[in-house]
Design a protein around this motif. Structure first.
Motif, PDB file in Angstrom:
ATOM      1  N   ILE A  76     -11.435  46.489  28.436  1.00  0.00           N
ATOM      2  CA  ILE A  76     -12.512  45.657  27.914  1.00  0.00           C
ATOM      3  C   ILE A  76     -12.586  44.413  28.780  1.00  0.00           C
ATOM      4  N   PHE A  77     -13.794  43.942  29.045  1.00  0.00           N
ATOM      5  CA  PHE A  77     -13.939  42.824  29.973  1.00  0.00           C
ATOM      6  C   PHE A  77     -15.193  42.027  29.632  1.00  0.00           C
ATOM      7  N   GLY A  78     -15.201  40.791  30.056  1.00  0.00           N
ATOM      8  CA  GLY A  78     -16.356  39.934  29.834  1.00  0.00           C
ATOM      9  C   GLY A  78     -16.309  38.723  30.733  1.00  0.00           C
ATOM     10  N   SER A  79     -17.475  38.127  30.963  1.00  0.00           N
ATOM     11  CA  SER A  79     -17.537  36.917  31.790  1.00  0.00           C
ATOM     12  C   SER A  79     -18.718  36.063  31.359  1.00  0.00           C
ATOM     13  N   TYR A  80     -18.628  34.785  31.695  1.00  0.00           N
ATOM     14  CA  TYR A  80     -19.736  33.855  31.500  1.00  0.00           C
ATOM     15  C   TYR A  80     -19.795  32.953  32.723  1.00  0.00           C
ATOM     16  N   GLY A  81     -21.016  32.654  33.186  1.00  0.00           N
ATOM     17  CA  GLY A  81     -21.174  31.773  34.333  1.00  0.00           C
ATOM     18  C   GLY A  81     -22.469  31.008  34.279  1.00  0.00           C
ATOM     19  N   GLU A  82     -22.533  29.935  35.061  1.00  0.00           N
ATOM     20  CA  GLU A  82     -23.738  29.108  35.150  1.00  0.00           C
ATOM     21  C   GLU A  82     -23.980  28.691  36.596  1.00  0.00           C
ATOM     22  N   GLN A  83     -25.259  28.518  36.932  1.00  0.00           N
ATOM     23  CA  GLN A  83     -25.681  27.963  38.216  1.00  0.00           C
ATOM     24  C   GLN A  83     -26.535  26.745  37.925  1.00  0.00           C
ATOM     25  N   ASN A  84     -26.175  25.590  38.523  1.00  0.00           N
ATOM     26  CA  ASN A  84     -26.881  24.333  38.290  1.00  0.00           C
ATOM     27  C   ASN A  84     -27.280  23.714  39.625  1.00  0.00           C
ATOM     28  N   PHE A  85     -28.538  23.323  39.736  1.00  0.00           N
ATOM     29  CA  PHE A  85     -29.041  22.717  40.960  1.00  0.00           C
ATOM     30  C   PHE A  85     -28.986  21.192  40.874  1.00  0.00           C
ATOM     31  N   ALA A  86     -29.061  20.537  42.028  1.00  0.00           N
ATOM     32  CA  ALA A  86     -29.052  19.074  42.066  1.00  0.00           C
ATOM     33  C   ALA A  86     -30.164  18.530  41.180  1.00  0.00           C
ATOM     34  N   LYS A  87     -29.892  17.396  40.525  1.00  0.00           N
ATOM     35  CA  LYS A  87     -30.824  16.859  39.531  1.00  0.00           C
ATOM     36  C   LYS A  87     -32.207  16.599  40.104  1.00  0.00           C
ATOM     37  N   THR A  88     -32.293  16.132  41.348  1.00  0.00           N
ATOM     38  CA  THR A  88     -33.595  15.792  41.932  1.00  0.00           C
ATOM     39  C   THR A  88     -34.170  16.914  42.789  1.00  0.00           C
ATOM     40  N   ALA A  89     -33.444  18.060  42.879  1.00  0.00           N
ATOM     41  CA  ALA A  89     -33.879  19.118  43.798  1.00  0.00           C
ATOM     42  C   ALA A  89     -35.241  19.672  43.409  1.00  0.00           C
ATOM     43  N   ARG A  90     -35.410  19.981  42.154  1.00  0.00           N
ATOM     44  CA  ARG A  90     -36.654  20.626  41.731  1.00  0.00           C
ATOM     45  C   ARG A  90     -37.842  19.658  41.823  1.00  0.00           C
ATOM     46  N   PHE A  91     -37.625  18.419  41.428  1.00  0.00           N
ATOM     47  CA  PHE A  91     -38.700  17.427  41.490  1.00  0.00           C
ATOM     48  C   PHE A  91     -39.134  17.196  42.933  1.00  0.00           C
ATOM     49  N   GLY A  92     -38.162  17.056  43.841  1.00  0.00           N
ATOM     50  CA  GLY A  92     -38.500  16.825  45.245  1.00  0.00           C
ATOM     51  C   GLY A  92     -39.259  17.975  45.851  1.00  0.00           C
ATOM     52  N   GLN A  93     -38.834  19.210  45.538  1.00  0.00           N
ATOM     53  CA  GLN A  93     -39.545  20.372  46.047  1.00  0.00           C
ATOM     54  C   GLN A  93     -40.973  20.414  45.507  1.00  0.00           C
TER      55      GLN A  93
END
Length: 450
Positions: free
Chosen positions: A323-340
């Motif tokens: 039996i197996f399981g995992s959890y993960g997250e990906q987070n971008f720089a706070k201003t990355a999306r606004f600047g793009q």
């Protein structure tokens, strides 16, 4: 009606060992070959093609659904603590040991080129310093014109009045200058093993392709390289008190600009910046290690973390389950999306990789550079009627989702990223949205070792 796939694989091991006055001299080679077919995106492996280990089929029915694979999985020499050649990364620990498909998040780079030295410290302790090939740990730097386009308009220069006067291109293809440096401390005892790993990984892109026009208020220089890093801790506990052969793995990793060291995209691979985890999913996850600030021209790293647990239990000598399981997250720089959004609003790009103009409805709903999570849970049952023969089945559930807000549903609203629809969405027109998507997968495997 396009949901199944098939795979046949072969592996050859060659292991030569000679005793010397300095200890064992070992040379090891492992060759893999395989063929697989199936529905689009699963019958082939873009990651294997990217690193030159597979050859995709062509034709109307075969393209994206048929692949032949040849892989020098291992080719290394070990002598007096040295390991040189192609081997598993010394950063890795669990590496999907109890799984068929390797669906959980977690670092698992079985094949990389390296030069390492391992010092045996006594009482089961060892320390390793490894210099490793950075190519096999790369995730694409975000380019809104698409993963196959090496140059993307990412720099906007403004005059003293605040008006955009120039748009410059930058080459986002990563260069090889520094190797990855990996260090690991390991303890092996009768009760199990423990390991602490750390790694550094350089993000190094090309030059600005066109210079800002003369007289612009801001001059943008060369994009400076950034040193990403990752740390990982792993624990393996043998549990013969439950049943002979039982074992538990626990592992956690965190990385900055080093998504493949945390293994967040281990299942889907990183041959492009937004590889599909679920075929035909409602929105794609973006796995980019960094974005380029369109006002400064400099890299902004993203961070990720993963945690995985896996337990193997023997019901009898012939029957076992994991039996197996995992959890993960990906987070971008706070201003990355606004600047793009500011930059590409000036250029006027559209498409599934477009962020959109800040403040608009499309910007709130577009999928690009959205912080996301991934959850996996699964189990297997394996029968070994005779020694070295395994007949087993594995099932697992995968869920992906946004950490906040909603995104356009590509499955139910596939035309939403066209220019006309973007205008309609910003004007309040109807659009289908989603916050998460999920899938259940099953695999039957027959394996013979000899």
């Amino acid at each position: 009606g396009d949901t199944s796939g098939y795979q046949g694989r072969m592996r050859i091991n060659l292991d030569a060992r000679t005793q010397t006055a300095y200890g064992t001299l070992r040379a090891f080679v492992r060759l893999d070959a395989g063929a697989r077919t199936g529905y689009s995106g699963v019958g082939t492996s873009g990651t294997q093609v990217r690193i030159g280990q597979a050859y995709a089929g062509t034709g109307v029915d075969a393209a994206g659904r048929d692949i032949q694979q040849m892989n020098v999985d291992k080719a290394f020499i070990q002598f007096a603590g040295l390991t040189a050649g192609r081997a598993s990364s010394f950063f890795d620990f669990y590496a999907h040991d109890f799984e068929f498909a390797g669906a959980t998040a977690g670092s698992d780079v079985a094949s990389t080129n390296l030069f390492a030295y391992t010092a045996t410290l006594g009482n089961g302790f060892s320390a390793t310093l490894s210099v490793e090939d950075p190519v096999y740990r790369r995730t694409a730097i975000f380019a809104p014109t698409g993963p196959a386009t090496p140059q993307a308009p990412v720099i906007v220069t403004y005059n003293r009045l605040g008006a955009p006067v120039a748009v410059s291109n930058i080459d986002t293809v990563q260069r090889s200058r520094l190797p990855d440096f990996v260090g690991a401390l390991r303890l092996d005892q009768a009760w199990g093993s423990a390991q602490l790993s750390a790694a550094s990984h350089e993000l190094n892109v090309g030059n600005i392709a066109t210079s800002p026009v003369a007289g612009a208020n801001v001059a943008v220089g060369h994009t400076k390289s950034v040193q990403g890093w990752a740390v990982q801790g792993g624990l393996k506990v043998n549990a013969p008190f439950v049943a002979p052969g039982d074992a538990l793995y626990l592992q956690g990793a965190y990385g900055d600009g080093t998504q493949l060291y945390t293994g967040y995209s281990a299942f889907s691979g990183s041959y492009q910046q937004s590889a599909a985890t679920i075929q035909g999913q409602k929105f794609v996850q973006f796995f980019s290690d960094a974005t380029i600030n369109p006002l400064t021209g400099q890299l902004q790293t993203s961070n990720s973390f993963t945690a995985v647990a896996s337990y193997l239990h023997y019901w009898s000598p012939e029957w076992r389950s994991a039996i197996f399981g995992s959890y993960g997250e990906q987070n971008f720089a706070k201003t990355a999306r606004f600047g793009q959004g500011v930059a590409y609003g000036v250029v006027g790009l559209t498409g599934a990789n477009s962020v959109g103009l800040p403040g608009t409805r499309f910007y709130q709903l577009s999928q690009a550079l959205r912080d996301n999570y991934q959850f996996v849970a699964g189990a297997s049952l394996i029968w070994s009627p005779v020694k070295d023969l395994d007949i087993g089945v594995e099932g697992y559930y995968t869920q992906i989702g946004l950490k906040s807000g909603r995104a356009i549903d590509l499955d139910k609203d596939p035309t939403a990223y066209s220019a006309a629809r973007i205008t309609s969405i910003n004007a309040g027109g109807p659009v289908r949205t989603a916050t998460q998507d999920s899938v259940s997968s099953f695999r039957l495997r027959v394996q013979r070792d000899f």
